[in-house]
Design a protein around this motif. Structure first.
Motif, PDB file in Angstrom:
ATOM      1  N   GLU A  42     -27.726  44.012 117.522  1.00 47.76           N
ATOM      2  CA  GLU A  42     -28.267  44.732 118.672  1.00 47.76           C
ATOM      3  C   GLU A  42     -29.652  44.220 119.041  1.00 47.76           C
ATOM      4  O   GLU A  42     -29.975  44.064 120.225  1.00 47.76           O
ATOM      5  N   ARG A  43     -30.481  43.955 118.039  1.00 47.56           N
ATOM      6  CA  ARG A  43     -31.832  43.460 118.305  1.00 47.56           C
ATOM      7  C   ARG A  43     -31.803  42.098 118.994  1.00 47.56           C
ATOM      8  O   ARG A  43     -32.669  41.780 119.806  1.00 47.56           O
ATOM      9  N   ARG A  46     -30.333  40.735 123.418  1.00 47.52           N
ATOM     10  CA  ARG A  46     -31.065  40.354 124.625  1.00 47.52           C
ATOM     11  C   ARG A  46     -31.748  38.995 124.485  1.00 47.52           C
ATOM     12  O   ARG A  46     -32.512  38.590 125.348  1.00 47.52           O
ATOM     13  N   VAL A  47     -31.442  38.312 123.388  1.00 46.75           N
ATOM     14  CA  VAL A  47     -31.990  36.970 123.169  1.00 46.75           C
ATOM     15  C   VAL A  47     -30.831  35.971 123.261  1.00 46.75           C
ATOM     16  O   VAL A  47     -29.984  35.919 122.359  1.00 46.75           O
ATOM     17  N   GLN A  71     -23.482  38.463 121.602  1.00 49.85           N
ATOM     18  CA  GLN A  71     -23.987  37.379 122.429  1.00 49.85           C
ATOM     19  C   GLN A  71     -23.037  37.106 123.590  1.00 49.85           C
ATOM     20  O   GLN A  71     -21.822  37.116 123.425  1.00 49.85           O
ATOM     21  N   ASP A 206     -38.413  45.410 119.223  1.00 53.91           N
ATOM     22  CA  ASP A 206     -37.845  44.699 120.367  1.00 53.91           C
ATOM     23  C   ASP A 206     -38.094  43.200 120.244  1.00 53.91           C
ATOM     24  O   ASP A 206     -39.206  42.759 119.945  1.00 53.91           O
ATOM     25  N   SER A 208     -36.778  41.080 122.808  1.00 47.82           N
ATOM     26  CA  SER A 208     -36.393  40.514 124.096  1.00 47.82           C
ATOM     27  C   SER A 208     -37.399  39.498 124.617  1.00 47.82           C
ATOM     28  O   SER A 208     -37.046  38.653 125.441  1.00 47.82           O
ATOM     29  N   TRP A 209     -38.642  39.562 124.147  1.00 47.68           N
ATOM     30  CA  TRP A 209     -39.646  38.590 124.581  1.00 47.68           C
ATOM     31  C   TRP A 209     -39.257  37.168 124.215  1.00 47.68           C
ATOM     32  O   TRP A 209     -39.684  36.205 124.854  1.00 47.68           O
ATOM     33  N   ALA A 211     -36.475  35.852 124.757  1.00 47.05           N
ATOM     34  CA  ALA A 211     -35.604  35.301 125.793  1.00 47.05           C
ATOM     35  C   ALA A 211     -36.362  34.355 126.718  1.00 47.05           C
ATOM     36  O   ALA A 211     -35.769  33.461 127.327  1.00 47.05           O
ATOM     37  N   LYS A 212     -37.673  34.557 126.829  1.00 45.59           N
ATOM     38  CA  LYS A 212     -38.492  33.689 127.673  1.00 45.59           C
ATOM     39  C   LYS A 212     -38.980  32.447 126.931  1.00 45.59           C
ATOM     40  O   LYS A 212     -39.612  31.575 127.519  1.00 45.59           O
ATOM     41  N   THR A 229     -43.739  42.968 125.492  1.00 47.59           N
ATOM     42  CA  THR A 229     -42.423  43.592 125.364  1.00 47.59           C
ATOM     43  C   THR A 229     -42.304  44.731 126.359  1.00 47.59           C
ATOM     44  O   THR A 229     -43.301  45.344 126.732  1.00 47.59           O
TER      45      THR A 229
END
Length: 235
Positions: A42-43, A46-47, A71, A206, A208-209, A211-212, A229
């Motif tokens: 789950e963590r 978003r990556v 994924q 989180d 998700s950072w 992903a950038k 985040t």
């Protein structure tokens, strides 16, 4: 360079009973371990991972599946033999409480670079093969997907600790100062000049950072502004 997420497998039946499983087959995640692996998935949902490699042992393969199931698409997911658990030799299958009475135990704790497990491998060999494998895959993922690629490696506690020690520039004799819990995620980026360790032993938070991608090559003097985040509602 690319960024690697070092993921330890979730808790197993052997972990729960204090048994040194080593490379034994048939050691699976228990219910707690499945829950931990699901949370790791789950963590990382978003990556967007460029790929994933895993130790061949069941507990790592099971953990990897929880990650890949969250994924989008199908990241590259080969088995990497050099990320397999340490060969503990005659120690394998024995309880930690029993092993703690062995003369070799305090050497494992304080001078692991001098340890060769009876009938197994040395801890220095373990570190050399695992670090080489991580760096080899990291270079391959960057060559294929670019320097902002993020990928995951699912392996074992002592393996990940030895990789982190290398990234931190620590002598192997200090690696017992590092803790790596079940299904934890550690983050390393190998730069042209040196590795950078962004996180160790995280089991919440989180991501998700990522992903950038991670763009900085040099360490920011003063520590920098950190990663941004998303705020949760009501924050």
């Amino acid at each position: 360079m690319a960024t690697v997420l070092l993921v330890r497998h979730g808790r197993t039946t052997a972990n729960a009973t204090g048994l040194l499983a080593g490379r034994a087959s048939g050691v699976n995640l228990d219910q707690t371990g499945m829950d931990q692996a699901a949370l790791a998935g789950e963590r990382l949902a978003r990556v967007p991972l460029a790929g994933l490699v895993s130790s061949p042992l069941e507990r790592c393969q099971q953990t990897a599946r929880y990650i890949l199931d969250r994924q989008a698409g199908a990241p590259y997911a080969p088995t990497e033999l050099d990320l397999i658990e340490c060969d503990y030799g005659q120690w394998q299958g024995r309880t930690l409480s029993e092993l703690a009475t062995e003369d070799l135990w305090p050497v494992v704790q304080s001078q692991p670079s001098a340890v060769t497990f009876p009938g197994g491998e040395s801890m220095a060999q373990m570190q050399a093969r695992s670090v080489a494998a991580i760096r080899r895959h990291d270079a391959a993922f960057e060559a294929e997907h670019g320097p902002e690629a993020v990928w995951a490696a699912v392996s074992h506690g002592d393996i990940i600790k030895s990789v982190l020690a290398d990234a931190l520039g620590m002598h192997l004799d200090l690696f017992q100062r590092i803790n790596v819990g079940p299904a934890s995620i550690s983050i390393v980026r190998y730069g042209a000049g040196r590795p950078s360790v962004y996180a160790m032993n995280t089991d919440a938070g989180d991501l998700s950072w990522l992903a950038k991608g991670i763009h900085s090559a040099d360490a920011p003097v003063g520590g920098g502004a950190g990663q941004q985040t998303p705020r949760t509602s009501g924050a």
